[in-house]
Design an enzyme around this catalytic site. Structure first.
Site, PDB file in Angstrom:
ATOM      1  CG  HIS A 151      -1.939  -1.003   1.101  1.00  0.00           C
ATOM      2  ND1 HIS A 151      -2.384  -1.950   2.282  1.00  0.00           N
ATOM      3  CD2 HIS A 151      -2.730  -1.557   0.120  1.00  0.00           C
ATOM      4  CE1 HIS A 151      -3.323  -2.557   1.944  1.00  0.00           C
ATOM      5  NE2 HIS A 151      -3.497  -2.578   0.499  1.00  0.00           N
ATOM      6  CD  GLU A 170      -1.071   0.360   4.912  1.00  0.00           C
ATOM      7  OE1 GLU A 170      -0.074  -0.813   4.894  1.00  0.00           O
ATOM      8  OE2 GLU A 170      -1.986   0.334   4.663  1.00  0.00           O
ATOM      9  CG  HIS A 215       0.719  -4.363   5.006  1.00  0.00           C
ATOM     10  ND1 HIS A 215      -0.429  -3.776   4.029  1.00  0.00           N
ATOM     11  CD2 HIS A 215       1.278  -5.518   4.325  1.00  0.00           C
ATOM     12  CE1 HIS A 215      -0.406  -4.519   2.934  1.00  0.00           C
ATOM     13  NE2 HIS A 215       0.529  -5.651   3.193  1.00  0.00           N
ATOM     14  CD  GLU A 217      -1.070  -4.188   9.124  1.00  0.00           C
ATOM     15  OE1 GLU A 217      -0.678  -2.950   9.025  1.00  0.00           O
ATOM     16  OE2 GLU A 217      -1.711  -4.722   8.282  1.00  0.00           O
TER      17      GLU A 217
END
Length: 308
Positions: free
Chosen positions: A89, A92, A205, A293
């Site tokens: 993304h 990110e 991410h 993440e």
């Protein structure tokens, strides 16, 4: 490879002390990113090789840095292939910077760190710092949220790449059929994943702090686990990373109302994702991929990078 060896590789690769001011605090835009990778290849010719796996919608090359002992030679039999991917993304980018710094850290310390030299003689590592450089160039530093088209999350066609991969419904298709109608970045990943015997992968991410493992997709209700046949191994991998992270293992009190016991989560239990890359790896190849993440804020200020 047994789960212990895989766990050690995951921790060493992504928890190798790559944080700190000595690696700089500025984000690398596309030309700077390519220049950094080219510099590493030229400085460490016996360990690093730069290659391209595809081209984005807007014509940017997807650059991969391969790092392993004897990189110019044929891969030794049974040396495991590992890949790390960032910036799927575009908004990110913490993982993008982390992977650039990791590559430099491994190469610059290979001769004086026995753990690193042992690692690079034992695995074949491939680092793709940015899968979505088009999106990154359209993102805004300091924007901590953003899922809408125009935020930089999507590729040049306005497509979320982590919703654009083949799913369970496509298991009977040929490799060529799997790519039909797909985004160029997705087609590049399909070729890369199916064309190489990767065994371990991490997809980096931002927007939370948690280690996410398959399945992401589910036929069940929202909030229920979607369990793979290798659930115990996936949990062990996720726990290994979370427990080695300075705060991820805490699981709660990190990002607004998030609550992830032990700092890990089954993907579908968190929220269902159809067409994700994590599931594609496991479903269509022998590769076990985690989604890591790394930051509550999707695109934090560059001054915050050393502390992440």
């Amino acid at each position: 490879m047994n789960v212990t060896n895989i766990s050690v590789i995951l921790v060493v690769l992504v928890c190798s002390g790559v944080h700190g001011e000595e690696y700089g605090t500025a984000y690398h835009h596309y030309n700077e990113l390519v220049q950094e990778l080219e510099d590493l290849q030229s400085r460490f010719t016996g360990l690093a090789r730069l290659y391209t796996v595809g081209t984005t919608v807007e014509g940017r090359e997807l650059k991969v840095l391969q790092i392993t002992e004897g990189v110019s030679k044929e891969r030794p039999l049974l040396r495991p292939m590992v890949k790390l991917i960032g910036n799927m993304h575009g908004n990110e980018p913490v993982g993008r910077e982390m992977l650039l710094k990791l590559a430099r850290y491994l190469l610059e310390n290979n001769n004086n760190n026995t753990r690193i030299s042992s690692l690079l003689s034992s695995i074949d590592l491939h680092i793709l710092p940015s899968l979505n450089p088009d999106g990154f160039e359209n993102s805004t530093m300091g924007e901590c949220r953003g899922h809408h088209v125009g935020s930089g999350r999507h590729n040049g066609n306005g497509i979320d790449l982590n919703r654009a991969f083949p799913t369970w419904d496509h298991r009977n298709l040929s490799a060529q059929q799997l790519k039909e109608g797909r985004e160029p970045e997705v087609m590049a990943m399909i070729d890369w994943i199916l064309g190489n015997p990767f065994v371990l992968s991490a997809n980096l991410h931002d927007g939370a702090v948690v280690a996410n493992y398959p399945w992401d997709d589910s036929d069940g209700p929202a909030g229920a686990e979607s369990i793979t046949p290798d659930d115990k191994t996936f949990k062990r991998l996720a726990e290994t990373y979370a427990n080695s992270h300075q705060i991820m293992h805490q699981g709660s009190g990190l990002c607004e109302g998030d609550n992830f016991p032990g700092g890990i989560t089954n993907g579908a239990k968190w929220y269902i994702v159809e067409g994700g890359m994590q599931d594609f790896n496991y479903l269509f190849s022998n590769c076990m991929e985690l989604t890591l993440e790394l930051s509550c804020c999707k695109y934090p200020q560059d001054t915050e990078l050393p502390g992440l």
